[in-house]
Design an enzyme around this catalytic site. Structure first.
Site, PDB file in Angstrom:
ATOM      1  N   ARG A  45       1.394   6.423   3.888  1.00 20.57           N
ATOM      2  CA  ARG A  45       1.534   7.376   4.987  1.00 20.57           C
ATOM      3  C   ARG A  45       1.208   6.685   6.303  1.00 20.57           C
ATOM      4  O   ARG A  45       0.058   6.334   6.552  1.00 20.57           O
ATOM      5  CB  ARG A  45       0.562   8.544   4.739  1.00 20.57           C
ATOM      6  CG  ARG A  45       0.922   9.828   5.407  1.00 20.57           C
ATOM      7  CD  ARG A  45      -0.109  10.920   5.097  1.00 20.57           C
ATOM      8  NE  ARG A  45      -1.331  10.732   5.853  1.00 20.57           N
ATOM      9  CZ  ARG A  45      -2.459  11.415   5.656  1.00 20.57           C
ATOM     10  NH1 ARG A  45      -2.516  12.329   4.702  1.00 20.57           N
ATOM     11  NH2 ARG A  45      -3.524  11.205   6.393  1.00 20.57           N
ATOM     12  N   HIS A  86      -1.761  13.459   8.329  1.00 20.00           N
ATOM     13  CA  HIS A  86      -1.133  14.463   7.469  1.00 20.00           C
ATOM     14  C   HIS A  86      -0.182  15.312   8.279  1.00 20.00           C
ATOM     15  O   HIS A  86       0.955  15.539   7.905  1.00 20.00           O
ATOM     16  CB  HIS A  86      -2.192  15.345   6.809  1.00 20.00           C
ATOM     17  CG  HIS A  86      -1.583  16.503   6.083  1.00 20.00           C
ATOM     18  ND1 HIS A  86      -0.929  16.355   4.896  1.00 20.00           N
ATOM     19  CD2 HIS A  86      -1.487  17.817   6.397  1.00 20.00           C
ATOM     20  CE1 HIS A  86      -0.455  17.536   4.498  1.00 20.00           C
ATOM     21  NE2 HIS A  86      -0.791  18.430   5.398  1.00 20.00           N
ATOM     22  N   TYR A  96     -11.339  10.912   8.268  1.00 24.96           N
ATOM     23  CA  TYR A  96     -11.671  10.688   6.856  1.00 24.96           C
ATOM     24  C   TYR A  96     -11.049   9.403   6.315  1.00 24.96           C
ATOM     25  O   TYR A  96     -11.339   8.983   5.206  1.00 24.96           O
ATOM     26  CB  TYR A  96     -11.140  11.870   6.025  1.00 24.96           C
ATOM     27  CG  TYR A  96      -9.659  12.140   6.273  1.00 24.96           C
ATOM     28  CD1 TYR A  96      -8.686  11.402   5.605  1.00 24.96           C
ATOM     29  CD2 TYR A  96      -9.234  13.086   7.209  1.00 24.96           C
ATOM     30  CE1 TYR A  96      -7.341  11.595   5.857  1.00 24.96           C
ATOM     31  CE2 TYR A  96      -7.891  13.288   7.465  1.00 24.96           C
ATOM     32  CZ  TYR A  96      -6.948  12.545   6.787  1.00 24.96           C
ATOM     33  OH  TYR A  96      -5.623  12.726   7.058  1.00 24.96           O
TER      34      TYR A  96
HETATM   35  C1  LIG Z   1      -0.535  26.315  -2.440  1.00 22.73           C
HETATM   36  C2  LIG Z   1      -0.979  25.524  -1.263  1.00 22.73           C
HETATM   37  N1  LIG Z   1      -2.238  25.050  -1.218  1.00 22.73           N
HETATM   38  C3  LIG Z   1      -2.656  24.322  -0.167  1.00 22.73           C
HETATM   39  C4  LIG Z   1      -1.816  24.062   0.873  1.00 22.73           C
HETATM   40  C5  LIG Z   1      -2.315  23.273   2.080  1.00 22.73           C
HETATM   41  N2  LIG Z   1      -1.729  21.942   2.075  1.00 22.73           N
HETATM   42  C6  LIG Z   1      -0.575  21.672   2.710  1.00 22.73           C
HETATM   43  S1  LIG Z   1      -0.067  20.138   2.479  1.00 22.73           S
HETATM   44  C7  LIG Z   1      -1.410  19.762   1.534  1.00 22.73           C
HETATM   45  C8  LIG Z   1      -1.574  18.399   0.956  1.00 22.73           C
HETATM   46  C9  LIG Z   1      -0.395  18.035   0.168  1.00 22.73           C
HETATM   47  O1  LIG Z   1      -0.569  16.784  -0.359  1.00 22.73           O
HETATM   48  P1  LIG Z   1       0.580  16.102  -1.157  1.00 22.73           P
HETATM   49  O2  LIG Z   1       1.170  17.067  -2.135  1.00 22.73           O
HETATM   50  O3  LIG Z   1       0.064  14.836  -1.699  1.00 22.73           O
HETATM   51  O4  LIG Z   1       1.708  15.851  -0.071  1.00 22.73           O
HETATM   52  P2  LIG Z   1       1.618  14.994   1.274  1.00 22.73           P
HETATM   53  O5  LIG Z   1       1.182  15.931   2.351  1.00 22.73           O
HETATM   54  O6  LIG Z   1       0.687  13.876   1.054  1.00 22.73           O
HETATM   55  O7  LIG Z   1       3.017  14.558   1.524  1.00 22.73           O
HETATM   56  C10 LIG Z   1      -2.241  20.865   1.415  1.00 22.73           C
HETATM   57  C11 LIG Z   1      -3.506  20.904   0.671  1.00 22.73           C
HETATM   58  C12 LIG Z   1      -0.513  24.596   0.809  1.00 22.73           C
HETATM   59  N3  LIG Z   1       0.370  24.416   1.807  1.00 22.73           N
HETATM   60  N4  LIG Z   1      -0.116  25.302  -0.272  1.00 22.73           N
END
Ligand SMILES: Cc1ncc(C[n+]2csc(CCOP(=O)(O)OP(=O)(O)O)c2C)c(N)n1
Lengths: 335, 332
Positions: free
Chosen positions: A252, A256, A264
């Site tokens: 990445r 985020h 972090y």
């Molecule tokens: C059901 C749900 N729980 C929590 C979130 C909050 N949230 C959005 S993105 C994310 C992290 C996602 O991580 P990952 O699946 O590894 O994808 P990345 O963002 O790293 O591409 C979180 C916790 C959400 N959108 N939906």
């Protein structure tokens, strides 16, 4: 990238073009995003309000997979979806207008950055982590019932693979032998939670074994490797041999979301991400192997810059929707 | 000595003080550790209490929210954060079939001292899956207490009450009131907060502005919109009383009814969807108690549409000061 010589030059240039387009698009979008948000970052201000999740560093996943797809094939993306949308062929102008909240956008401004829908390209995504997997399974059921050979790609991050939907969907697709390709984009982070603190196995591809389907882990800094692995999975699905799981290891490059303080994240992780830039790596390879010249790549870059600029101009110059539109379109059938 | 604290710090201070007081209190959720909670509600806790009591979770909501039940059954007092209320769908079964009903179904054998915290509210173009309030949905289910602070004083006091309560309490904080650097918040939400622990009782509403011509009822952000509306209306000679419900369950019927008896007119300002929700409940409560109004009540709520992304669309449907003023003028 050993296989690079076996791939036709035009395909290689196409891979480069789409990866570069995604990067150019998102970098341009980021500039617009910070318009009106400086000096004090205010998420609701500027021409692009709300959250923005960019995919810089992860382009190879989208391009390596989507170049094997036809418009009839479906991609169900995540909150981080621009790279898959662009690689799938979603109209760039309409997508940009949607992100700017304009009437000319894919959904007339009702969906926005995390909710891009293009029925023609069979592309959709959402802001709920883990929602993509079962939805792609449904596309697979439709293909089977209709006797068609289209396939569905479900995208999720490494974080999403800890959601129950992932496991339920894998099992369903496996027992029904559905044409679904599960793609896990492993960028090591779910916002601030590192994968090694959230996931009991080091590779999500290992989880495929629990459902009796093939699982492969591939280095996303090598777009050709992704392209090859995806080719096999898509062909397998089209032949009616059932689902597979591909884990693509990416890095990445940004936070985020835009505005993420990233306090972090260790410094070394940023450095690593920069070294693992799939676009720069591929560009270097094309030049070193003499597959393309600087001029050829420059021409592609110019075309991309122009196309992105046209999309931005279209979005900026488009009108906002009429406010009353907010009340319309809750139900099909005109109510 | 009281000092002004933003809501997010008031919440994390309340949690920290309860964790110090009671070793059974612990916190789980996504990004609540090193990040401190996306909306800051757990800031500083990891440093103070370490990763055993401040547990970052995988994105496995039905597992970690369900786990709160198991922990509670063994005498722990878990606080679980789910980043946005909009994500509850993935864990709903654990909440409304299990956590909410365990005490009743077990004939009182199992207590559920669980706090579920979550962010609500829109107004910044985060669209249909990140901007809802949905408290009405949870208030509908028997067995869940529902609290919704509108300022940092109440935020701390309600959090301490929620943690000490032997029942599951859902604690909703409005993103637009937290006082975060990157999300505009009205200065009125950041008020003086005593350093020592104190409670704000669950189930007590507050008259935040007295008036005689009309009662405006709200929670969270709409309390502030209601006060701003009342200030404008005063210039036109209309005296509006504003009630901050603070708790939806239990509902403080007495404060509500006393006010409506006095003013004879009612406007409800609700950022949740209009139908089958809080605004209807308030009207039903007034009508069931035989209070006659001078004019039919008016609801300023989300008009039963998903939250649109585009700023112009969202602004059109979001309850605000102007809409409340217009509503008041319809009942006067
Ligand atoms: C059901 C749900 N729980 C929590 C979130 C909050 N949230 C959005 S993105 C994310 C992290 C996602 O991580 P990952 O699946 O590894 O994808 P990345 O963002 O790293 O591409 C979180 C916790 C959400 N959108 N939906």
């Amino acid at each position: 990238m050993e296989k690079v010589e076996e791939i036709p030059k035009e395909t290689l240039l196409e891979i480069y073009k789409v990866m570069h387009k995604i990067r150019t698009y998102e970098e341009t979008l980021a500039k617009w995003y910070y318009e009106g948000k400086t000096p004090r970052f205010d998420i609701s201000a500027g021409p692009i309000p709300g959250e923005l999740h960019l995919s810089s560093g992860q382009e190879s996943a989208a391009v390596g997979v989507c170049l094997h797809l036809k418009p009839e094939d479906a991609v169900v993306g995540t909150h981080r979806a621009h790279h898959f949308a662009i690689a799938k062929g979603v109209d760039l102008k309409k997508m940009t207008a949607e992100i700017f909240g304009k009437a000319t956008g894919l959904s007339g401004g009702k969906g926005g950055h995390m909710h891009l829908f293009d029925a023609y390209q069979n592309f959709s995504c959402s802001g709920i982590v883990g929602a993509s997997f079962p939805q792609a399974v449904g596309v697979g059921i439709a293909a089977k019932l209709k006797g068609e050979d289209y396939v569905a790609v479900a995208v999720g991050g490494d974080g999403a693979a800890n959601q129950g939907t992932f496991h339920e969907a894998l099992n369903l697709a496996a027992i029904w032998k559905l044409p679904v390709i599960f793609v896990i984009e492993d960028n090591s982070w779910a916002i601030s939670v590192p994968k090694d603190k959230s996931t009991a196995v080091s590779k999500n591809s290992e989880r495929a074994a629990a459902y009796g389907i093939p699982g492969v882990s591939v280095d996303g800094t090598d777009v050709i490797a992704v392209y090859e692995v995806a080719k096999e999975a898509v062909e397998r699905a089209r032949r009616g041999e059932g689902p597979s799981l591909i884990e693509i290891k990416v890095y990445r490059l940004r936070g985020h979301f835009e505005g993420d303080p990233q306090h972090y994240r260790p410094k070394e992780d940023f450095e690593l991400a920069k070294q693992k830039d799939p676009l720069l790596n591929f560009e270097k390879l094309l030049l070193e192997k003499g597959i393309a010249t600087e001029e050829e790549l420059n021409k592609i870059k110019e075309e991309n810059v122009k196309e992105v600029q046209e999309a931005i101009d279209f979005a900026v110059n488009s009108p906002y929707p009429e406010p009353e539109e907010a009340l319309k379109g809750v139900f099909a059938g005109g109510e | 000595m009281a000092r002004k604290l933003p809501m997010y710090k008031a919440i994390s201070e309340a949690i920290a003080q309860e964790m110090e007081r009671d070793e059974n209190v612990f916190v789980m959720g996504e990004d609540i550790g090193a990040y401190g909670g996306i909306f800051g509600a757990t800031s500083g806790l990891l440093e103070k209490f370490g990763p055993e009591r401040v547990r970052d979770t995988p994105i496995s909501e039905s597992a970690f929210i369900g786990a709160a039940l198991g922990a509670a059954s063994k005498g722990m007092r878990p606080i679980v954060e789910l980043m946005f209320v909009d994500f509850f769908g993935v864990a709903m079964d654990q909440i409304y079939n299990h956590i909410a009903k365990a005490y009743y179904m077990s004939g009182g054998q199992l207590k559920m001292p669980i706090v579920i915290t979550t962010a609500i509210g829109g107004g910044y173009s985060d669209a249909a899956q990140h901007s809802q309030c949905l408290y009405g949905l949870f208030a509908h289910v028997p067995g869940l207490k529902i609290v919704i602070p509108s300022n940092s004083y109440d935020a701390k006091g309600l959090m301490i009450s929620a943690i000490r309560d032997d029942n599951p309490v859902m604690y909703f904080f409005h993103k637009g009131l937290m006082g975060l650097g990157w999300m505009p918040s009205p200065p009125e939400a950041t008020v003086e907060v005593p350093e020592e622990p104190y409670t704000v009782p669950i189930g007590e509403a507050k008259v935040v502005r007295e008036g005689s011509d009309v009662t405006i009822v709200g929670v969270a952000k709409t309390v502030h919109e209601g006060i701003w509306a009342a200030e404008e209306l005063e210039k036109e000679g209309i005296s509006a009383e504003v009630i901050d419900l603070r708790s939806l369950v239990p509902l403080d019927k007495k404060t509500l009814l006393d006010s409506v008896k006095k003013t004879g007119r009612l406007v409800i300002a609700d950022e949740d969807y209009r139908s089958y929700g809080m605004s209807g409940e308030i009207i039903a409560t007034v009508v069931e108690n035989g209070i006659s109004l001078e004019a039919p009540p008016v609801r300023v709520a989300y008009p039963d549409v998903p939250v649109p992304y585009s700023r112009v669309l969202e602004k059109y449907v979001l309850p605000d000061k102007e809409k409340i003023i217009n509503a008041v003028k319809r009942v006067i």
